[in-house]
Enzyme design. Structure first.
Site, PDB file in Angstrom:
ATOM      1  N   GLU A  29      -1.401  -8.038  -7.269  1.00  0.00           N
ATOM      2  CA  GLU A  29      -1.883  -6.668  -7.462  1.00  0.00           C
ATOM      3  C   GLU A  29      -1.784  -6.282  -8.941  1.00  0.00           C
ATOM      4  O   GLU A  29      -2.708  -5.679  -9.503  1.00  0.00           O
ATOM      5  CB  GLU A  29      -1.064  -5.696  -6.612  1.00  0.00           C
ATOM      6  CG  GLU A  29      -1.401  -4.232  -6.835  1.00  0.00           C
ATOM      7  CD  GLU A  29      -0.239  -3.326  -6.488  1.00  0.00           C
ATOM      8  OE1 GLU A  29      -0.191  -2.210  -7.041  1.00  0.00           O
ATOM      9  OE2 GLU A  29       0.626  -3.729  -5.697  1.00  0.00           O
ATOM     10  N   ASP A  33      -5.099  -5.461 -11.056  1.00  0.00           N
ATOM     11  CA  ASP A  33      -5.251  -4.139 -11.655  1.00  0.00           C
ATOM     12  C   ASP A  33      -5.767  -4.265 -13.091  1.00  0.00           C
ATOM     13  O   ASP A  33      -6.685  -3.548 -13.510  1.00  0.00           O
ATOM     14  CB  ASP A  33      -3.910  -3.410 -11.625  1.00  0.00           C
ATOM     15  CG  ASP A  33      -3.965  -2.060 -12.320  1.00  0.00           C
ATOM     16  OD1 ASP A  33      -4.766  -1.198 -11.908  1.00  0.00           O
ATOM     17  OD2 ASP A  33      -3.203  -1.852 -13.280  1.00  0.00           O
ATOM     18  N   ASP A  98      -4.128  -1.379  -3.002  1.00  0.00           N
ATOM     19  CA  ASP A  98      -3.315  -2.420  -3.634  1.00  0.00           C
ATOM     20  C   ASP A  98      -3.822  -3.808  -3.249  1.00  0.00           C
ATOM     21  O   ASP A  98      -3.884  -4.722  -4.083  1.00  0.00           O
ATOM     22  CB  ASP A  98      -1.848  -2.287  -3.212  1.00  0.00           C
ATOM     23  CG  ASP A  98      -1.192  -1.027  -3.760  1.00  0.00           C
ATOM     24  OD1 ASP A  98      -1.788  -0.380  -4.647  1.00  0.00           O
ATOM     25  OD2 ASP A  98      -0.087  -0.690  -3.291  1.00  0.00           O
ATOM     26  N   GLU A 101      -6.936  -4.829  -5.150  1.00  0.00           N
ATOM     27  CA  GLU A 101      -6.600  -5.309  -6.493  1.00  0.00           C
ATOM     28  C   GLU A 101      -6.003  -6.706  -6.433  1.00  0.00           C
ATOM     29  O   GLU A 101      -6.270  -7.549  -7.304  1.00  0.00           O
ATOM     30  CB  GLU A 101      -5.627  -4.350  -7.164  1.00  0.00           C
ATOM     31  CG  GLU A 101      -6.260  -3.024  -7.559  1.00  0.00           C
ATOM     32  CD  GLU A 101      -5.308  -2.117  -8.305  1.00  0.00           C
ATOM     33  OE1 GLU A 101      -5.784  -1.302  -9.121  1.00  0.00           O
ATOM     34  OE2 GLU A 101      -4.084  -2.215  -8.074  1.00  0.00           O
TER      35      GLU A 101
END
Length: 216
Positions: A29, A33, A98, A101
């Site tokens: 994650e 991101d 989450d 990502e």
């Protein structure tokens, strides 16, 4: 577990590897991101050549915030494959954003930046994102809620607490919003700001549902 299975595993459903370490999607994650933010930033820079930095920053924020990514996860059907041992309630809905990502992070490690960029720019954005609608949508839910409270002379309070669950070293934040002493919204996030935004979003939904004063 494979890279993509790991990306779909929330920390509440962590598995142990051969060394006894917990395996979940937190690291992927983190990576996803950063990769997603970079791809979206470049896309917007090229898509809106005459817009200034402030516009581009706001658009990127709208496209990578947890609420937007959660909705996107449902649109593409990814939510059905996420492994989690938590209740799928509004306050922990960030789990889905989450996971999206984390999938981006896994795709980057598996296929590289070029393929990941093509997936976002040529598959996801054209099929699931209306840029014109995003451009004219206000996603600052906390700001909307504060404006409503001032307009209608209603006192609201934000109470945010930090939590560490299990063996995770990464804290989560939970915000409860009250109006005149009554709870109207609850949200969780990886940061204080994110949890307050999620809680504000739920509060607005609650107030609209209960026919409270409008948010016009």
């Amino acid at each position: 577990m494979t890279l993509y299975e790991t990306a779909l595993t929330h920390k509440s459903a962590s598995k142990l590897d051969t060394q006894g370490n917990q395996v979940n999607n937190e690291r992927l994650e983190y990576l996803g991101d950063a990769i997603l933010g970079s791809i979206i930033a470049e896309f917007l820079y090229n898509r809106f050549p005459n817009q200034d930095e402030g516009f581009l920053t706001q658009m990127r924020s709208k496209l990578v915030n947890r609420s937007f990514l959660t909705d996107l996860t449902y649109q593409i059907g990814l939510n059905a494959y996420i492994r989690s041992n938590t209740n799928n309630t509004a306050e922990n809905s960030h789990i889905y954003g989450d996971a999206f990502e984390a999938i981006i992070g896994a795709l980057y490690l598996d296929r590289g930046y070029r393929v990941t960029k093509a997936f976002i720019v040529k598959k996801i954005l054209p099929s699931y994102v209306d840029l014109n609608q995003v451009q004219h949508t206000n996603t600052n839910f906390k700001s909307q809620l504060i404006e409503w409270s001032q307009k209608n002379k209603q006192e609201i309070n934000f109470e945010t607490t930090e939590h560490l669950s299990g063996d995770s070293k990464t804290p989560s934040f939970i915000t409860v919003i009250t109006s005149d002493g009554l709870p109207i919204g609850k949200g969780e996030g990886n940061s204080k700001k994110e949890s307050q935004q999620n809680a504000s979003h739920q509060a607005i939904k609650y107030l609209k549902k209960t026919d409270a004063q409008s948010f016009d």
